[in-house]
Design a protein around this motif. Structure first.
Motif, PDB file in Angstrom:
ATOM      1  N   LEU A 169      -0.512  -0.720  -8.312  1.00 17.60           N
ATOM      2  CA  LEU A 169       0.062  -1.386  -8.714  1.00 17.60           C
ATOM      3  C   LEU A 169       0.963  -1.106 -10.606  1.00 17.60           C
ATOM      4  N   PRO A 221      -6.082  -6.834 -10.715  1.00 17.79           N
ATOM      5  CA  PRO A 221      -6.465  -6.247  -9.710  1.00 17.79           C
ATOM      6  C   PRO A 221      -7.976  -5.574  -9.647  1.00 17.79           C
ATOM      7  N   ARG A 253      -8.098   2.173  -7.017  1.00 20.99           N
ATOM      8  CA  ARG A 253      -6.823   2.318  -6.577  1.00 20.99           C
ATOM      9  C   ARG A 253      -5.492   1.210  -6.401  1.00 20.99           C
ATOM     10  N   THR A 254      -6.422  -0.280  -6.309  1.00 24.08           N
ATOM     11  CA  THR A 254      -4.680  -1.391  -6.455  1.00 24.08           C
ATOM     12  C   THR A 254      -4.492  -1.323  -8.333  1.00 24.08           C
ATOM     13  N   LYS A 255      -5.416  -0.407  -8.968  1.00 25.55           N
ATOM     14  CA  LYS A 255      -5.017  -0.753  -9.743  1.00 25.55           C
ATOM     15  C   LYS A 255      -4.114   0.214 -10.067  1.00 25.55           C
ATOM     16  N   GLY A 307       0.890  -1.007  -0.303  1.00 21.88           N
ATOM     17  CA  GLY A 307       0.582   0.060  -0.369  1.00 21.88           C
ATOM     18  C   GLY A 307       0.620   1.067   0.126  1.00 21.88           C
ATOM     19  N   PHE A 362      -4.055 -10.972  -7.784  1.00 24.95           N
ATOM     20  CA  PHE A 362      -4.049  -9.572  -7.178  1.00 24.95           C
ATOM     21  C   PHE A 362      -2.851  -9.194  -8.245  1.00 24.95           C
ATOM     22  N   GLU A 404      -8.402  -4.315  -1.023  1.00 28.86           N
ATOM     23  CA  GLU A 404      -8.494  -5.072  -1.600  1.00 28.86           C
ATOM     24  C   GLU A 404      -7.269  -6.549  -1.540  1.00 28.86           C
ATOM     25  N   GLN A 405      -7.676  -7.712  -1.003  1.00 32.54           N
ATOM     26  CA  GLN A 405      -6.830  -8.373  -1.073  1.00 32.54           C
ATOM     27  C   GLN A 405      -6.664  -9.694  -1.649  1.00 32.54           C
ATOM     28  N   PHE A 455      -3.815  -5.527  -0.113  1.00 34.03           N
ATOM     29  CA  PHE A 455      -3.738  -4.371  -0.221  1.00 34.03           C
ATOM     30  C   PHE A 455      -4.435  -2.811   0.480  1.00 34.03           C
ATOM     31  N   ASP A 501      -5.062   0.705   1.685  1.00 35.29           N
ATOM     32  CA  ASP A 501      -5.163   2.019   1.391  1.00 35.29           C
ATOM     33  C   ASP A 501      -6.499   2.872   2.634  1.00 35.29           C
ATOM     34  N   ASN A 522     -10.151  -2.970  -7.598  1.00 35.61           N
ATOM     35  CA  ASN A 522     -10.561  -1.885  -7.375  1.00 35.61           C
ATOM     36  C   ASN A 522      -9.544  -0.927  -8.130  1.00 35.61           C
TER      37      ASN A 522
END
Ligand SMILES: Nc1ncnc2c1ncn2[C@@H]1O[C@H](COP(=O)(O)OP(=O)(O)OP(=O)(O)O)[C@@H](O)[C@H]1O
Ligand SMILES: [Mg+2]
Lengths: 492, 261
Positions: free
Chosen positions: B257, B248, B252-254, B55, B244, B237-238, B229, B231, B250
Motif C-alpha cells: 500500500l 492494514p 507485506r500489505t503495508k 497484489g 484494508f 489479507e482481506q 491482497f 502475494d 500484514n
C-alpha cells in the motif's frame, strides 16, 4: 526579451497541390525520374524492354496460323528473308488434342459442360456479392446451351425452355431494384433455393459427366452422405459424440465400398439412364490437368485443416499420426508418390481389381497437397493470439464451435497467400503425371512431335501450354488478392 | 500508480450481499510445472459481492480468477461455482463458463466479426437464442455501455475504451451471474479508463457479483465490499475497503500500500 506571442488574424483557404505533384507529370516524377540514379535506371530498363520486345514480337506475330507442317512454315520464313519465327499451325491443328487428349470426339461436350458448370458451382463459393437469381440464370444458360448443342428434338426443346426460363428470371432480376427485392423477400415471397445447393451437388455431377456410366452411380455416392448423416443423427442420443462420428464414417465407407455398386447396377437394369462410359486412359490434355488440379485443390484444404488441428491436438496418438503423415509426405518428392500410385499399388491390390489410374493419381496428389496445406494452416493458427482461444472458451463455446466460428475464419484469412500459393503449386505439379504416362499437355507434346509434320517444333507448344497455365495461375493469384481485400476488417 | 477519481456518485442502494454462496474455493492449490503458483486458497464469494483483488505482479491474481472459469486447471482442492464443481468433466466446465462472464486486459474481441456479431455469437451458438432475439439483447447491452451506434463496425475501428466496453457487453449478453475482470483498464489511457470504470460501477450498482483484479484503488474504495491482497500465491489479507486501506495488518500489505498509494 524577444516577443514570443503570435495570433493569427485570418485563416488560410485550401489550395490545390502544385502541378508537379499531380497528373501524369507528377506521377512520372514521383515514380520514374525521382533523382538521377532512379532516372538512369528507368532509361536502362526501357532500353532493355525494347530489345526484348523487338526480338520476341516479330517471332510471335508470324503469319503461320494456317500452315499444315513445319516445312510449310519454313517456306514462309525463307520467302520472308530467312528469319526464324513461330510456326503456329501446330496449335491450330492440335489445340483440340491439347484440350481433351484422346477423349472421344462425340463426347467432348461433356468435359466442356462440366467445365462450364464448374464456374456456376464456384461462383457462390468464391464470391458473396452475386445475387441468388443471377446464379440460377447462369446455371440455366449453361444447361440450355448444352441442350441446344446436343440437338435432337428433345434437346432443342428442353434447351430453349431452359434458356427461356433464364431470360425470364434474368429479366425479373434486372428490373427489380435491390430495395424492392429486399421488401419482397421480407414480405414472404418464395426465394429460389440457395445456389450453394448446386455447388454441393457438383462433385457428384462432374465425375459422372467426365467418366460416364449409369446415373445411379453418382446418386449412390451422394446417398452415402445421406446415410452417414442419418446414422449420426439417429445414434447421437444413445452414443457419445466421437462414437457417433466414427459409426457415421464407417456406415458411409461400407455403403460406398460394398453396396453402392450393386445398388447402382440393380437400379440400372430397371431404369437404364446413363452416358457412354469413357476410359481413364483416353483422358488427356488440359482437361486432365484441370480435373486433377480441381480435385486436389478442393480436397486438400479440408484435409489440410484437419491435419493441422490434429497436429495441435492434446491427444497423443492423433498428434503423432498427423505429424508422421505430414513429415513423411513432405519429405518425399511428389514424383515418387506418383510412381507408387502407378506401379507399386497394384502389388498390394488383390489380383483382378481394377483401381483406376486417375483415381490413384488423384489420391496421391491430394495427399501431397494436403500435407503442405496443413503446414500453411498451422502457420495461420500459430499467428492467432492466445486471447482468441481464451475468449472463445470463456464464452462457453466448445472446441468445434470455437474452431469453426472464431479460430478457423481468422487462421484461414491469415493463411490466404500461403494457401493460394499451395493451390498454384499443386496445379502446376499436375504436369508431373506425364512422367507416369498420363497424357497431360506436356505428355502430349511428345506425341505431337512424333508426327512427321511437326518433328522439331518446341517453343510454340511449350509457349502455348505455359500461357494456358499462366492464365489459370494468374486468376488464382488475383482472386486471393481480391479475397484478402474483401475480408479486411481493420482500417489500415 | 494511477488512481482515477470517479465523478459519479456511487449508488449503493442495490448493492446488497446475500447469504447465497456464488463461488466456493476450498484449499485449492495449483502448480505450473514445478512452480507452486497458488497455495491453499480458501475463498467464499457471496452473491452480490464486489471483490477487488490486488497484489504485486506475479502474485497469482490472474491465475486465481482464471481458475474460476477453468481457463486454468487447478490440481488440488475444490472450486464450486454456483453449485457446480469444476472437474475435468467438460459438461460442468461449459455450464460454469456460460454462467460466468470474463473481461480480459486486452479485450480479446473477435476482429473478424462486427461488434454486434461479437455480442450475439455466444447467445446464438451456446444458448441457442434465436438470432433476432439475440440481436435485441445485444443492442440493449450496447446501449447500456453507451455505444449502440458502433454496432456494425469492426473492433479494429474502435478506441481501446470502446473495445473494452464492447467486451463487457459481450459478456453481459450471456446473462452471467458472476463477472470476472482481469485488469480491465491496464491497457487503456486515463480518459478511457474512466469510461470503462463507469460502466463497471453501473454493473455493480445493479447488484452483479464481481471479482476484479485491478490497480484502480479509487474503484476499490468506492465500489468494493471486500479487498483481497495476494502475494506469492497466497491470500495475505482481506478486509472491507476502509479497514484494508486505513488499517492494514500484514507487513507485506503495508509495504504494498505504501508503494501504490
Ligand atoms: N502459463 C504459465 N506457465 C508457467 N508459469 C506461469 C504461467 N502463467 C503465469 N505463470 C507464472 O505464475 C505466476 C503468477 O502469474 P499471474 O499471471 O497469475 O500473476 P499476476 O498476479 O496476475 O501478475 P500481473 O499483475 O503481472 O498480471 C507468475 O510468476 C508467472 O510468471
Ligand atoms: Mg495478471
Amino acid at each position: 526579451m524577444p516577443d514570443l506571442s503570435y495570433v493569427r488574424s485570418e485563416m488560410l483557404p485550401e489550395r490545390a497541390p502544385p502541378a508537379s505533384q499531380v497528373g501524369i507529370v507528377g506521377w512520372a516524377r514521383a515514380n520514374l525520374f525521382n533523382g538521377i540514379g532512379n532516372s538512369i535506371l528507368t532509361v536502362l530498363s526501357l532500353v532493355f524492354l525494347w530489345y526484348v520486345l523487338a526480338a520476341i514480337l516479330p517471332w510471335v506475330f508470324a503469319p503461320t496460323w494456317s500452315k499444315g507442317s513445319l516445312n510449310e512454315c519454313r517456306e514462309v520464313f525463307a520467302a520472308d528473308g530467312g528469319h526464324g519465327a513461330a510456326c503456329w499451325g501446330v496449335i491450330r491443328e492440335r489445340w483440340v488434342q491439347l484440350m481433351f487428349g484422346f477423349y472421344p470426339e462425340a463426347e467432348r461436350w461433356r468435359p466442356v459442360l462440366a467445365f462450364g458448370l464448374l464456374f456456376v458451382a464456384l461462383i457462390p463459393v468464391l464470391f458473396n456479392m452475386i445475387s441468388r437469381r443471377m446464379n440460377w440464370v447462369l446455371l440455366l444458360v449453361v444447361l440450355g446451351l448444352a441442350g441446344v448443342y446436343l440437338g435432337g428434338v428433345l434437346g432443342i426443346i428442353v434447351g430453349l425452355a431452359l434458356l427461356g426460363a433464364a431470360a425470364f428470371v434474368g429479366f425479373k432480376a434486372f428490373t427489380t431494384s435491390k430495395e424492392d427485392r429486399a421488401a419482397e423477400i421480407a414480405s414472404g415471397v418464395k426465394r429460389l433455393p440457395n445456389p450453394l445447393f448446386f455447388s454441393a451437388l457438383y462433385p457428384f455431377i462432374a465425375p459422372w459427366l467426365l467418366w460416364g456410366g449409369t446415373i445411379w452411380m453418382p446418386v449412390g455416392a451422394a446417398l452415402g452422405f445421406v446415410i452417414s448423416v442419418l446414422a449420426y443423427r439417429s445414434l447421437l442420443p444413445f452414443v457419445g459424440n466421437l462414437a457417433g462420428l466414427i459409426i457415421a464414417v464407417v456406415a458411409a465407407l461400407v455403403w460406398w465400398l460394398l453396396l453402392t455398386a450393386p445398388f447402382a447396377g440393380g437400379l440400372h437394369t430397371i431404369i437404364p439412364i446413363g452416358l457412354e462410359p469413357v476410359e481413364s486412359r483416353d483422358f488427356g490434355g488440359f482437361m486432365l490437368s484441370i480435373t486433377i488440379g480441381v480435385v486436389a485443390i478442393a480436397c486438400s484444404l479440408p484435409i489440410g485443416i484437419v491435419l493441422a488441428l490434429g497436429r495441435q491436438s492434446d491427444l497423443l496418438i492423433v498428434k503423432a499420426l498427423c505429424v508422421g503423415f505430414i513429415e513423411f509426405i513432405r519429405g518425399v518428392p511428389l514424383i515418387t508418390l506418383l510412381f507408387v500410385a502407378s506401379t507399386l499399388l497394384n502389388i498390394f491390390m488383390p489380383p483382378g481389381t481394377n483401381f483406376d489410374i486417375i483415381l490413384r493419381v488423384l489420391i496421391m496428389v491430394t495427399l501431397f497437397a494436403a500435407a503442405y496445406m496443413a503446414e500453411v494452416v498451422r502457420g495461420g493458427l500459430a499467428a492467432l493470439p492466445k486471447g482468441q482461444y481464451e475468449a472463445a472458451d470463456a464464452l462457453g463455446l466448445d472446441y468445434w464451435k470455437a474452431q469453426r466460428l472464431i479460430i478457423m475464419p481468422q487462421a484461414l484469412k491469415i493463411s490466404i497467400p500461403g494457401i493460394v500459393s499451395t493451390f498454384i503449386g499443386v496445379f502446376k505439379d499436375t504436369t508431373l503425371v506425364s512422367i507416369i504416362g498420363l497424357l497431360d499437355p506436356l505428355g502430349l507434346t511428345n506425341a505431337i512431335r512424333a508426327d512427321q509434320n511437326w518433328n522439331g517444333i518446341v517453343w510454340e507448344l511449350y509457349g502455348f501450354i505455359a500461357l494456358m497455365f499462366f492464365i489459370f495461375c494468374f486468376l488464382m493469384s488475383r482472386y486471393s488478392m481480391y479475397l484478402e481485400r474483401r475480408l479486411r476488417t481493420d482500417h489500415r | 500508480m494511477s488512481s482515477i477519481t470517479l465523478e459519479t456518485h456511487v449508488d449503493r442502494s442495490k448493492m446488497a450481499v446475500s447469504d447465497h454462496i456464488a463461488i466456493e474455493i476450498r484449499n485449492m492449490n495449483k502448480w505450473y510445472g514445478a512452480f507452486h503458483v497458488l497455495r491453499d486458497i480458501d475463498l467464499t464469494v457471496y452473491e452480490g459481492e464486489r471483490i477487488v483483488i490486488a497484489g504485486p505482479s506475479g502474485s497469482g491474481k490472474s491465475t486465481l480468477i482464471r481458475c474460476i472459469n477453468r481457463l486454468e486447471e487447478h490440481q488440488e482442492g475444490q472450486i464450486i461455482v454456483d453449485g457446480t464443481e469444476l472437474t475435468s468433466d467438460l459438461k460442468n466446465v461449459d455450464k460454469v463458463r456460460s454462467e460466468v462472464g470474463m473481461v480480459f486486459q486486452h479485450f480479446n474481441l473477435f476482429p473478424h466479426l462486427t461488434i454486434l456479431e461479437n455480442c450475439t455469437l455466444a447467445p446464438i451458438w451456446v444458448r441457442k437464442t434465436p438470432r433476432k432475439e439475440a440481436e435485441e439483447i445485444a443492442m440493449h447491452f450496447l446501449e447500456k455501455v453507451k455505444i449502440p451506434e458502433q454496432a456494425h463496425k469492426f473492433p479494429g475501428m474502435l478506441s481501446g475504451g470502446q473495445q473494452q466496453r464492447v467486451a463487457i457487453a459481450r459478456s453481459l449478453c450471456m446473462k452471467p451471474r458472476i463477472m470476472l475482470f482481469d485488469e480491465p483498464t491496464s491497457a487503456l489511457d486515463p480518459e478511457m479508463i474512466k469510461e470503462v470504470l463507469e460502466t463497471m460501477v453501473e454493473l455493480a450498482e445493479e447488484g452483479m457479483t464481481m471479482l476484479c483484479v485491478t490497480h484502480e484503488m479509487g474503484f476499490a474504495k468506492e465500489v468494493a465490499n471486500r479487498v483481497i491482497f495476494m502475494d506469492a500465491g497466497q491470500i495475505v489479507e482481506q478486509n472491507e475497503p476502509n479497514e484494508f486501506f486505513n488499517n492494514p495488518q500484514n507487513e507485506r500489505t503495508k509495504l504494498f500500500l505504501s508503494q501504490i498509494l
